[in-house]
Design an enzyme around this catalytic site. Sequence first.
Site, short mmCIF file in Angstrom:
data_model
loop_
_atom_site.label_atom_id
_atom_site.label_comp_id
_atom_site.label_asym_id
_atom_site.label_seq_id
_atom_site.Cartn_x
_atom_site.Cartn_y
_atom_site.Cartn_z
N ASP A 1 0.88 -1.16 0.00
CA ASP A 1 0.00 0.00 0.00
C ASP A 1 0.92 1.23 0.00
O ASP A 1 2.08 1.14 0.44
CB ASP A 1 -0.85 -0.04 1.27
N ASP B 1 -0.09 5.06 0.67
CA ASP B 1 -0.41 6.06 1.69
C ASP B 1 -0.49 5.40 3.07
O ASP B 1 -1.37 4.56 3.29
CB ASP B 1 -1.74 6.71 1.31
P1 B16 Z 1 -7.01 9.75 -4.11
P2 B16 Z 1 -3.76 3.97 -0.28
C1 B16 Z 1 -5.75 5.74 -0.41
O1 B16 Z 1 -4.40 5.42 -0.64
C2 B16 Z 1 -5.88 6.58 0.85
O2 B16 Z 1 -5.54 5.81 1.98
C3 B16 Z 1 -7.30 7.04 1.00
O3 B16 Z 1 -7.41 7.86 2.15
C4 B16 Z 1 -7.69 7.82 -0.26
O4 B16 Z 1 -9.06 8.25 -0.17
C5 B16 Z 1 -7.51 6.92 -1.49
O5 B16 Z 1 -6.16 6.50 -1.55
C6 B16 Z 1 -7.85 7.63 -2.77
O6 B16 Z 1 -6.92 8.65 -2.96
O7 B16 Z 1 -8.05 10.74 -3.71
O8 B16 Z 1 -5.60 10.33 -4.12
O9 B16 Z 1 -7.33 9.02 -5.40
O10 B16 Z 1 -3.72 3.91 1.22
O11 B16 Z 1 -4.63 2.91 -0.91
O12 B16 Z 1 -2.38 4.07 -0.90
MG MG Z 2 -2.95 3.13 3.18
#
Ligand code: B16
Ligand code: MG
Length: 213
Positions: free
Chosen positions: A9, A11
Amino acid sequence: MKYKAIVFDLDGVICHTDKYHYLAWKALADKLGIYFDEVINNRLRGVSRMESLEIILERNTGAPLSDEEKVKYATEKNDLYRESLMQMSTADLSDEVKDTLDKLRAMGLKLAIGSSSKNAPLILNRIGLPDYFDAISDGNNIENSKPHPEVFLKAAEYLGLEPEECLVVEDAKAGLEAAIAGGMDCAAIGDAVSSGLGTYNLATFADLLTAVE
Ligand code: B16
Ligand code: MG
């Protein structure tokens, strides 16, 4: 070696954009007069942008938003979030994470990204890893976000491996559920540890080195 690849993952695992997500959602919630705090924010981890907005709107006491308004506000949040991402640099990739990634690769493991984010390519650029991973599966190539397993199954497919040959590393309960639904082992880190869903629980990122042996 128990696995042929690790799917990370992004974020909350490779780097910490979670604080920027929080601040951007908080600014939007304040503007709309909706209560929002860090506990609610934890439910947004790994969840898509539009699904995140729906979670925030559970506390909306005003008039319901139209679909057009939802898209407008999600875009506004994303614009603010991307402004924050522009402050990121290679300093946002810790030595511990980079050293561990290098050691895992030297052990013969393939390394991939499995992120719900449509901003994953920008983030990887900012932290200096634009071409580092063997495969990237992110919010741009999926129809269903975590806890659906699609993002991780695509990562395995891009690597040319079976799901059970890959270990997923996640900081979100929704991400661990996605890995399990895809038939993959998973290592929990950070907030995800308390869910009890991880095949392994990592106190530090470097603990991965012993988990995969
Ligand atoms: P975006 P991950 C996720 O990243 C985040 O944890 C989540 O909080 C966010 O809403 C989602 O990506 C979508 O992100 O708005 O930048 O497309 O943890 O899966 O790397
Ligand atoms: Mg994450």
